[in-house]
Design a protein around this motif. Sequence first.
Motif, PDB file in Angstrom:
ATOM      1  N   ARG A   1       0.948  -1.134  -0.053  1.00 25.47           N
ATOM      2  CA  ARG A   1       0.178   0.064   0.024  1.00 25.47           C
ATOM      3  C   ARG A   1       0.676   1.384   0.121  1.00 25.47           C
ATOM      4  O   ARG A   1       0.348   2.281  -0.844  1.00 25.47           O
ATOM      5  N   MET A   2       1.949   1.147   0.792  1.00 21.97           N
ATOM      6  CA  MET A   2       2.888   2.225   0.796  1.00 21.97           C
ATOM      7  C   MET A   2       3.322   2.737  -0.816  1.00 21.97           C
ATOM      8  O   MET A   2       3.432   3.887  -1.329  1.00 21.97           O
TER       9      MET A   2
ATOM     10  N   MET B   1      -1.293   5.468  -7.080  1.00 19.25           N
ATOM     11  CA  MET B   1      -2.051   4.236  -7.637  1.00 19.25           C
ATOM     12  C   MET B   1      -3.048   3.674  -6.496  1.00 19.25           C
ATOM     13  O   MET B   1      -3.617   2.542  -6.329  1.00 19.25           O
ATOM     14  N   ALA B   2      -3.099   4.572  -5.153  1.00 19.57           N
ATOM     15  CA  ALA B   2      -4.044   4.151  -4.043  1.00 19.57           C
ATOM     16  C   ALA B   2      -5.476   4.293  -4.448  1.00 19.57           C
ATOM     17  O   ALA B   2      -6.116   5.167  -4.224  1.00 19.57           O
ATOM     18  N   ARG B   3      -6.070   3.307  -5.373  1.00 23.23           N
ATOM     19  CA  ARG B   3      -7.338   3.788  -5.886  1.00 23.23           C
ATOM     20  C   ARG B   3      -8.211   2.178  -6.162  1.00 23.23           C
ATOM     21  O   ARG B   3      -7.366   1.261  -6.030  1.00 23.23           O
TER      22      ARG B   3
ATOM     23  N   THR C   1      -6.993  -1.782  -7.901  1.00 18.86           N
ATOM     24  CA  THR C   1      -5.501  -2.074  -7.754  1.00 18.86           C
ATOM     25  C   THR C   1      -5.711  -2.885  -6.459  1.00 18.86           C
ATOM     26  O   THR C   1      -6.563  -2.950  -5.691  1.00 18.86           O
ATOM     27  N   VAL C   2      -4.310  -3.508  -6.452  1.00 21.94           N
ATOM     28  CA  VAL C   2      -4.311  -4.329  -4.934  1.00 21.94           C
ATOM     29  C   VAL C   2      -4.538  -3.459  -3.807  1.00 21.94           C
ATOM     30  O   VAL C   2      -4.678  -4.165  -2.707  1.00 21.94           O
ATOM     31  N   PHE C   3      -4.443  -2.180  -3.865  1.00 17.19           N
ATOM     32  CA  PHE C   3      -4.593  -1.294  -2.888  1.00 17.19           C
ATOM     33  C   PHE C   3      -5.907  -1.604  -1.915  1.00 17.19           C
ATOM     34  O   PHE C   3      -5.941  -1.632  -0.894  1.00 17.19           O
ATOM     35  N   THR C   4      -7.200  -2.011  -2.921  1.00 10.49           N
ATOM     36  CA  THR C   4      -8.379  -2.047  -2.038  1.00 10.49           C
ATOM     37  C   THR C   4      -8.697  -3.499  -2.129  1.00 10.49           C
ATOM     38  O   THR C   4      -9.771  -3.966  -1.565  1.00 10.49           O
TER      39      THR C   4
END
Length: 157
Positions: free
Chosen positions: A21-22, A29-31, A34-37
């Motif tokens: 996430r960092m 790309m914190a959206r 993506t693998v962020f969520t």
Amino acid sequence: MDITIRNITPGDNAVLANIIRMALREHNMARPGTVFTDPTTDHLYQLYQAQRSAYFVAEGNGQVVGGAGIGPLEGDVCELQKMYLSPQSRGQGLGKKLILHCLHFAKTNGYTQCYLETAPELEKAVKVYAHLGFRDLPGPLGNTGHFGCDRWMMIDL
């Protein structure tokens, strides 16, 4: 940095999710998409217990600095997944080493091709993938749920 690559353990979940996430925040790309969520990002050990799957953790001087995984996609095609490194471990050839480790696992487990999804924001990673022989595809393969990635690549094993 003294690097070790090993299989994931349950205790690695939180630190790897944080690294992933960092890195996505760093590259804007914190959206969604993506693998962020992706909820599996918090449970990598559990996710990679499936057959013909593996997640490899990179440790530098005893600290987890990143990882990468292989998961099944379609038939004899696997996917290189969740390949992320902490900022201090980049630029030292570790990404290439992790990818080659994953591709070796894939080949020895009967896969004939490896697919990945990425984005232009991860331009340094894209260069490494291309250098290793991944070629661009015109569109996504399978239904990974990561609609936030708009670059697709494949390599024959």
